[in-house]
Each structure stands twice: as C-alpha cells, then as structure tokens.
Write a protein that holds these residues in place. Structure first.
Motif, PDB file in Angstrom:
ATOM      1  N   HIS A  33       0.843  -1.204   0.000  1.00 23.40           N
ATOM      2  CA  HIS A  33       0.000   0.000   0.000  1.00 23.40           C
ATOM      3  C   HIS A  33       0.874   1.248   0.000  1.00 23.40           C
ATOM      4  CE1 HIS A  33      -3.438  -2.625   0.798  1.00 23.40           C
ATOM      5  NE2 HIS A  33      -4.212  -1.605   0.552  1.00 23.40           N
ATOM      6  N   VAL A  41      -3.261  -2.914   5.526  1.00 18.74           N
ATOM      7  CA  VAL A  41      -4.326  -1.900   5.421  1.00 18.74           C
ATOM      8  C   VAL A  41      -5.713  -2.524   5.185  1.00 18.74           C
ATOM      9  CG1 VAL A  41      -5.217   0.018   4.016  1.00 18.74           C
ATOM     10  CG2 VAL A  41      -2.793  -0.076   4.635  1.00 18.74           C
ATOM     11  N   ASP A  42      -5.812  -3.407   4.202  1.00 15.79           N
ATOM     12  CA  ASP A  42      -7.132  -3.960   3.871  1.00 15.79           C
ATOM     13  C   ASP A  42      -7.707  -4.777   5.032  1.00 15.79           C
ATOM     14  OD1 ASP A  42      -6.747  -2.776   1.438  1.00 15.79           O
ATOM     15  OD2 ASP A  42      -6.294  -4.628   0.355  1.00 15.79           O
ATOM     16  N   GLY A 113     -12.538  -5.883   1.998  1.00 14.90           N
ATOM     17  CA  GLY A 113     -11.652  -4.729   2.087  1.00 14.90           C
ATOM     18  C   GLY A 113     -10.612  -4.672   0.983  1.00 14.90           C
ATOM     19  N   HIS A 166      -6.632   2.637  -4.773  1.00  8.64           N
ATOM     20  CA  HIS A 166      -5.777   1.853  -3.870  1.00  8.64           C
ATOM     21  C   HIS A 166      -4.721   2.692  -3.130  1.00  8.64           C
ATOM     22  CE1 HIS A 166      -3.539  -1.763  -2.660  1.00  8.64           C
ATOM     23  NE2 HIS A 166      -2.464  -1.074  -2.971  1.00  8.64           N
ATOM     24  N   GLU A 171      -8.333   5.189   1.723  1.00 12.20           N
ATOM     25  CA  GLU A 171      -7.691   4.171   2.576  1.00 12.20           C
ATOM     26  C   GLU A 171      -6.662   4.791   3.518  1.00 12.20           C
ATOM     27  OE1 GLU A 171      -7.988  -0.119   0.418  1.00 12.20           O
ATOM     28  OE2 GLU A 171      -6.243   1.064  -0.146  1.00 12.20           O
TER      29      GLU A 171
HETATM   30 ZN   LIG Z   1      -6.209  -1.544   0.059  1.00  9.62          ZN
END
Ligand SMILES: [Zn+2]
Length: 270
Positions: A33, A41-42, A113, A166, A171
């Motif tokens: 990321h 992160v996700d 996510g 992304h 995010e």
């Molecule tokens: Zn992500």
C-alpha cells in the motif's frame, strides 16, 4: 452482550443463531500500500469497520473472525504480498459460510476490504446460496460500497476522480484514523493509473460516468511505481474519522436492510 463469535461458548453460538442474528464476515488481503502504509491496510480497515458496526448492534448481528488472506496475484511484484489461488480462496470462504449455514445462520454478509476480492467473493456468496438450496442468503459488499459512505464520501474527499483508489485518499485517511503511529505521511505520494478512461476505477466514485464500463487488471507494477493508485497526499486523520463513521453507519443500515428482506419460497415450475 457478546458480539464476537470467537469469544462465545458453543451454547452462546447456538443462542446467537436462535436469536436470528446476522453473521458479518470481514475478508481482506495482505499487499503493498505504497511507501507510507503497512501491508495490513485492507485487513485493518475491513476488520475495524465490521467490529465497530457489529458492536453497536450486538442483538442483531455477530462478528465472525476475519478471513485475512485474499486474492492478490497481480501484486506479487511487490514484497509483502501474500496471495491465495482464486479457486482455493473461493472454496475457503464458501466453506466458512457453509459452516455458519450448517449451524443455522440464515443470513451472511461478507464485508470485503480488497478490490480484487470482489469477483471471487461474489462467487463464494452465490455458491453459498446455491449449495444450501436457498436456505441461506449470503451477500457480499465492499466497505466503500455502502450507501451512506458513497453519499458522504463525495463531501469528505478533496481529491479528483481516481484520487480514492488503492492506498489513496480514502484508505490512507482511514488508516490514519485507526493506526496513526503506523502511517508515514511524509512518504505519501499522488500516483495515477496509466489506463484509459474505460478501465479506470475509483473506490468511492466507482467507474467513470463518461466512459465505457469495462474491466482490465494488468500487473500492479505496470501501473504504479510506489504501489499507490490515487492521491495519498490528500489524506488526513479528520477525513478518516468522517469516512469511518459513514462506513460504520452505512454497514449497519445494510445489515438491517438485508435482515428485513423477505422472499417468497422457491417454486419448481417443471
Ligand atoms: Zn487496500
């Protein structure tokens, strides 16, 4: 009242089913990321949004432990990425859902996510419906897809189209709100996709309204050097708190819409 499935005893799991609570299953992946964010992160975003939403409605829903590994083969040029083969991933998520179905849950909502999980998760949820002969309804949603966030997101974001893709403004802001000490904003960049309009995407805005709606996913390293696709420089902790609240409220709204839904029984017209 307990809302985390993992913390329940088996009689409590049984009682949760009897009380007709809806199962919420977060699913994500580990992948690059950008220079400024960790690979989780996700996982953090999907898990935290689900955790906070279900905690507010414990008598209506149950939080199932997250499936943290997902489908990211196109990210493998970036160190850190872990990917699960598409068919293994679909079958794994489906088996989690079929286990919940076996124990009596009749509504399951998969909360995703990671963008490239969307298609396999739609398949996993449809197969859950098909393989339970329709006794269980299983749906999937991306956390950026809930109504409240789609509406509020337009007011919160300051980047233009493509900025909330992304590791971009959306995010990064959320991660700033949830894990500020792990976010390195001095390394944040604004990097955009080289793809033509019909293949572009923006998490909050979706596909472009002025182009064809088509899908293409080249290898990530052909589209970005940093791993970012969007404008991470526009992210702030304050925006993150607003995005987070909208995502939580939107998810609660969707849980209730899904729970209240009624369908007539199947009819065999042969
Ligand atoms: Zn992500």
């Amino acid at each position: 009242m307990k809302y985390r499935y993992a913390e329940m005893t088996w009689p409590e799991c049984k009682a949760a089913v009897k009380a007709d609570r809806l199962a919420v299953l977060p699913v994500a992946t580990y992948e690059d990321h950008g220079y400024h964010l960790p690979i989780d992160v996700d996982v953090v975003l999907a898990s935290e949004i689900c955790e906070r939403a279900v905690a507010r409605i414990p008598d209506e829903a149950v939080l199932i432990p997250a499936v943290t590994h997902g489908y990211s083969p196109h990210h493998m040029d970036f160190p850190g990425t872990i990917t699960i083969r598409w068919d293994t991933f679909i079958n794994y998520v489906k088996d989690v859902c079929l286990s919940l179905a076996h124990h009596g849950f009749t509504r399951i909502l998969i909360v995703n996510g990671h963008g490239s999980n969307s298609a396999p998760l739609e398949m996993a949820s449809r197969l859950t419906v098909v393989e339970t002969e329709g006794r269980v309804l299983c749906a999937s949603v991306n956390h950026w897809g809930v109504r409240k966030l789609r509406e509020e997101g337009k007011k919160i974001r300051t980047s233009d189209y493509g900025g909330t893709s992304h590791a971009g403004e959306y995010e990064t802001s959320l991660y700033l709100a949830l894990r500020p000490s792990l976010t390195q904003m001095e390394k944040a960049v604004d990097e955009r996709t080289p793809l033509p309009p019909s293949f572009q995407n923006d998490l909050l805005a979706g596909k472009r309204s002025d182009a064809s709606v088509a899908n293409l996913m080249p290898h990530w390293s052909t589209m970005t050097t940093s791993g970012v696709r969007g404008d991470a420089t526009k992210a702030t902790l304050e925006k993150g708190e607003l995005f987070l609240e909208a995502a939580i409220e939107g998810l609660i709204e969707l849980v209730r819409e899904f729970k209240a839904m009624e369908l007539p029984p199947r009819q065999d017209h042969r």
